[in-house]
Design an enzyme around this catalytic site. Structure first.
Site, PDB file in Angstrom:
ATOM      1  N   ASP A  98      -6.809  -2.646  -7.411  1.00 43.12           N
ATOM      2  CA  ASP A  98      -7.336  -3.326  -6.236  1.00 43.12           C
ATOM      3  C   ASP A  98      -7.555  -4.786  -6.588  1.00 43.12           C
ATOM      4  O   ASP A  98      -7.716  -5.130  -7.762  1.00 43.12           O
ATOM      5  CB  ASP A  98      -8.656  -2.700  -5.770  1.00 43.12           C
ATOM      6  CG  ASP A  98      -8.970  -3.133  -4.351  1.00 43.12           C
ATOM      7  OD1 ASP A  98      -8.337  -2.630  -3.411  1.00 43.12           O
ATOM      8  OD2 ASP A  98      -9.818  -4.037  -4.175  1.00 43.12           O
TER       9      ASP A  98
ATOM     10  N   TYR B 231     -15.168 -11.849  -0.448  1.00 41.42           N
ATOM     11  CA  TYR B 231     -15.856 -10.584  -0.752  1.00 41.42           C
ATOM     12  C   TYR B 231     -17.057 -10.804  -1.671  1.00 41.42           C
ATOM     13  O   TYR B 231     -18.074 -10.118  -1.554  1.00 41.42           O
ATOM     14  CB  TYR B 231     -14.889  -9.589  -1.406  1.00 41.42           C
ATOM     15  CG  TYR B 231     -13.879  -8.999  -0.444  1.00 41.42           C
ATOM     16  CD1 TYR B 231     -14.226  -7.955   0.412  1.00 41.42           C
ATOM     17  CD2 TYR B 231     -12.574  -9.480  -0.378  1.00 41.42           C
ATOM     18  CE1 TYR B 231     -13.301  -7.406   1.293  1.00 41.42           C
ATOM     19  CE2 TYR B 231     -11.645  -8.943   0.497  1.00 41.42           C
ATOM     20  CZ  TYR B 231     -12.013  -7.906   1.331  1.00 41.42           C
ATOM     21  OH  TYR B 231     -11.100  -7.369   2.210  1.00 41.42           O
TER      22      TYR B 231
ATOM     23  N   ARG C 297       0.818  -1.217   0.000  1.00 42.58           N
ATOM     24  CA  ARG C 297       0.000   0.000   0.000  1.00 42.58           C
ATOM     25  C   ARG C 297       0.851   1.266   0.000  1.00 42.58           C
ATOM     26  O   ARG C 297       0.469   2.275   0.589  1.00 42.58           O
ATOM     27  CB  ARG C 297      -0.953   0.035   1.207  1.00 42.58           C
ATOM     28  CG  ARG C 297      -1.993  -1.066   1.198  1.00 42.58           C
ATOM     29  CD  ARG C 297      -3.204  -0.634   0.398  1.00 42.58           C
ATOM     30  NE  ARG C 297      -4.136  -1.737   0.228  1.00 42.58           N
ATOM     31  CZ  ARG C 297      -5.252  -1.882   0.921  1.00 42.58           C
ATOM     32  NH1 ARG C 297      -5.594  -0.998   1.808  1.00 42.58           N
ATOM     33  NH2 ARG C 297      -6.033  -2.900   0.683  1.00 42.58           N
TER      34      ARG C 297
HETATM   35  O1  1CP Z   1      -0.004  -1.720  -2.463  1.00 42.73           O
HETATM   36  C1  1CP Z   1      -0.281  -0.787  -3.239  1.00 42.73           C
HETATM   37  O2  1CP Z   1       0.224   0.347  -3.130  1.00 42.73           O
HETATM   38  C2  1CP Z   1      -1.170  -1.052  -4.457  1.00 42.73           C
HETATM   39  C3  1CP Z   1      -2.565  -0.810  -4.255  1.00 42.73           C
HETATM   40  C4  1CP Z   1      -3.511  -1.772  -3.572  1.00 42.73           C
HETATM   41  C5  1CP Z   1      -3.411  -3.153  -3.318  1.00 42.73           C
HETATM   42  C6  1CP Z   1      -2.233  -4.079  -3.552  1.00 42.73           C
HETATM   43  C7  1CP Z   1      -4.770  -1.354  -3.129  1.00 42.73           C
HETATM   44  C8  1CP Z   1      -5.275   0.017  -3.183  1.00 42.73           C
HETATM   45  N1  1CP Z   1      -5.476  -2.449  -2.693  1.00 42.73           N
HETATM   46  C9  1CP Z   1      -4.655  -3.565  -2.780  1.00 42.73           C
HETATM   47  C10 1CP Z   1      -4.992  -4.947  -2.465  1.00 42.73           C
HETATM   48  C11 1CP Z   1      -6.166  -5.230  -1.597  1.00 42.73           C
HETATM   49  N2  1CP Z   1      -7.420  -4.686  -1.639  1.00 42.73           N
HETATM   50  C12 1CP Z   1      -6.185  -6.253  -0.621  1.00 42.73           C
HETATM   51  C13 1CP Z   1      -5.033  -7.181  -0.359  1.00 42.73           C
HETATM   52  C14 1CP Z   1      -3.946  -6.522   0.401  1.00 42.73           C
HETATM   53  C15 1CP Z   1      -4.226  -6.293   1.842  1.00 42.73           C
HETATM   54  O3  1CP Z   1      -4.496  -7.266   2.534  1.00 42.73           O
HETATM   55  O4  1CP Z   1      -4.133  -5.127   2.267  1.00 42.73           O
HETATM   56  C16 1CP Z   1      -7.469  -6.279  -0.042  1.00 42.73           C
HETATM   57  C17 1CP Z   1      -7.969  -7.192   1.056  1.00 42.73           C
HETATM   58  C18 1CP Z   1      -8.242  -5.293  -0.697  1.00 42.73           C
HETATM   59  C19 1CP Z   1      -9.670  -4.974  -0.481  1.00 42.73           C
HETATM   60  C20 1CP Z   1      -9.807  -3.557  -0.130  1.00 42.73           C
HETATM   61  N3  1CP Z   1      -9.823  -2.551  -1.052  1.00 42.73           N
HETATM   62  C21 1CP Z   1      -9.837  -2.982   1.152  1.00 42.73           C
HETATM   63  C22 1CP Z   1      -9.806  -3.754   2.463  1.00 42.73           C
HETATM   64  C23 1CP Z   1     -11.194  -3.897   2.942  1.00 42.73           C
HETATM   65  C24 1CP Z   1     -11.315  -4.843   4.119  1.00 42.73           C
HETATM   66  O5  1CP Z   1     -12.014  -5.842   3.990  1.00 42.73           O
HETATM   67  O6  1CP Z   1     -10.716  -4.562   5.168  1.00 42.73           O
HETATM   68  C25 1CP Z   1      -9.907  -1.591   0.987  1.00 42.73           C
HETATM   69  C26 1CP Z   1      -9.985  -0.551   2.052  1.00 42.73           C
HETATM   70  C27 1CP Z   1      -9.887  -1.341  -0.416  1.00 42.73           C
HETATM   71  C28 1CP Z   1      -9.847  -0.029  -1.103  1.00 42.73           C
HETATM   72  C29 1CP Z   1      -8.466   0.396  -1.404  1.00 42.73           C
HETATM   73  N4  1CP Z   1      -7.601  -0.317  -2.214  1.00 42.73           N
HETATM   74  C30 1CP Z   1      -6.430   0.387  -2.351  1.00 42.73           C
HETATM   75  C31 1CP Z   1      -6.555   1.598  -1.583  1.00 42.73           C
HETATM   76  C32 1CP Z   1      -5.503   2.666  -1.486  1.00 42.73           C
HETATM   77  C33 1CP Z   1      -7.825   1.586  -0.999  1.00 42.73           C
HETATM   78  C34 1CP Z   1      -8.433   2.681  -0.139  1.00 42.73           C
HETATM   79  C35 1CP Z   1      -9.420   3.388  -0.974  1.00 42.73           C
HETATM   80  C36 1CP Z   1      -9.396   4.861  -0.824  1.00 42.73           C
HETATM   81  O7  1CP Z   1      -8.527   5.527  -1.420  1.00 42.73           O
HETATM   82  O8  1CP Z   1     -10.268   5.362  -0.128  1.00 42.73           O
END
Ligand code: 1CP
Length: 350
Positions: A74, A151, A24
């Site tokens: 994502d 999901y 992230r």
């Molecule tokens: O790592 C990076 O910089 C690349 C971007 C990236 C990646 C690899 C994002 C951006 N998401 C992910 C993968 C992701 N998405 C995972 C696997 C990694 C991990 O475990 O952290 C998961 C579970 C998700 C699902 C997801 N998308 C969540 C988690 C929700 C939960 O169940 O807790 C969230 C909050 C998102 C949205 C998201 N994806 C990425 C960002 C920066 C965000 C936040 C959105 C925003 O800007 O408001």
């Protein structure tokens, strides 16, 4: 480029200093990310606009001497392309307009064509590669079948994903139908990212650790192995290192290493030394500083980075990272301090 320290470390070759990137690394802790997301209008629009996805991918690299870029996207793009309708609301997280829970709903799912249905991701990969000018390698990624199924069934995030587990227990055949179509989709999506220019691939099995051991083997590990095998048979992906990150699944490291992946991502609940003793030099290891350390003092950040490096020891095959994503409330300067500390503390002659 194949000589970049990140790719060398994944191949377990000696490096001048330990490569570091951060899960992230493009995200909400950066004010410039929040500004671009506001310009895009929403998180999903940001992901679906290759120029903006490219812009935020490069933002952390402009600030810190990171050793890899990760595609900004994502894991939920695949279910979205399958027709589930993804939205991501601030403070709420991701949500699908439609869920899949019945045999009939699952039977209707098809494997998305990456260059048609997920064209915006492939365009982003091509654009990012062009803009990186081979400065650092680009990582492509996808979610694991189990994590995506969680999901798709639940429709949103959950702390237990009880509905997904209940389906697996009540109707294993239907769950396997779902995991099968998602695994084929993930393999095709990762292969297409490799063809578009991704130089390493990572699978996020974020919710694998929620499963009891037998269920982990049946419903997660088995499909991770299928993906690894499928990529090994793909022209574009066969020489691209694959990193598997099964969070909370430290009980299964040996089996994960046997899938044929190049590296395992580790969370912070195991020491790298203990993990290395178990998997030997079959795979490289990536991790595993507790993300919470970035809230502590500069001295603590340096000493914890030193401890993680010492836990792995003076062998080839370590990529430094956090044990999970950086949290939105971290001061970006703390991350700069960590990256510099890793490079300074690991400098060696090769
Ligand atoms: O790592 C990076 O910089 C690349 C971007 C990236 C990646 C690899 C994002 C951006 N998401 C992910 C993968 C992701 N998405 C995972 C696997 C990694 C991990 O475990 O952290 C998961 C579970 C998700 C699902 C997801 N998308 C969540 C988690 C929700 C939960 O169940 O807790 C969230 C909050 C998102 C949205 C998201 N994806 C990425 C960002 C920066 C965000 C936040 C959105 C925003 O800007 O408001």
């Amino acid at each position: 480029m194949s000589d970049h320290r990140f790719l060398r470390a994944l191949r377990r070759q000696p490096v001048d200093r330990t490569p570091v990137w951060i899960m992230r690394q493009a995200g909400r802790y950066l004010p410039e990310y929040r500004a671009t997301r506001a310009r895009a209008g929403s998180f999903v629009a940001l992901c679906k606009t290759p120029e903006l996805a490219c812009e935020v991918t490069l933002q952390p690299l402009a600030r810190f001497p990171l050793d890899a870029a990760i595609l900004f996207s994502d894991i939920l793009t695949i279910p979205d392309a399958m027709g589930l309708g993804l939205s991501v609301e601030e403070k709420v997280g991701p949500r699908f307009a439609r869920t899949v829970r019945t045999r009939a709903e699952i039977a209707k799912l098809g494997v998305p064509d990456p260059e048609a249905d997920l064209r915006y991701v492939m365009d982003a990969v091509r654009l990012i590669r062009r803009e990186l000018h081979d400065k650092v390698p680009l990582i492509g990624f996808a979610g694991s079948p189990w994590t995506l199924a969680c999901y798709m069934i639940e429709g949103e995030g959950s702390s237990s994903f009880a509905k997904a587990k209940a389906l697996a227990l009540d109707d294993a055949a239907t769950m396997h139908r779902l995991l099968g179509v998602v695994a084929r989709s993930v393999a095709a999506y990762l292969a297409a990212q490799a063809a578009a220019g991704a130089q390493a691939l990572m699978v996020f099995d974020t919710w694998g650790g929620l499963l009891a051991p037998d269920m982990f083997r049946d419903f997660s590990l088995r499909y991770l192995a299928q993906i690894a095998q499928s990529l090994q048979g793909d022209k574009a992906a066969k020489n691209i290192p694959l990193i598997l990150f099964s969070k909370g699944a430290n009980a299964h490291l040996e089996a994960l290493a046997d899938t044929g992946c190049a590296a395992l991502g580790l969370d912070w609940t195991i020491s790298l030394g203990a993990a290395r003793t178990r998997v030997g030099d079959r795979v490289a290891l990536q991790g595993n500083l507790d993300p919470a350390v970035l809230h502590a003092s500069s001295d603590a950040i340096r000493s914890e980075a030193k401890r993680v490096l010492a836990d792995f020891g003076p062998h080839p095959g370590h990529v430094f990272n956090l044990g999970h994503g950086i949290t939105p409330d971290v001061d970006p300067e703390r991350l700069g301090l960590l990256v510099d500390a890793v490079h300074a503390l690991s400098a060696r002659s090769i």
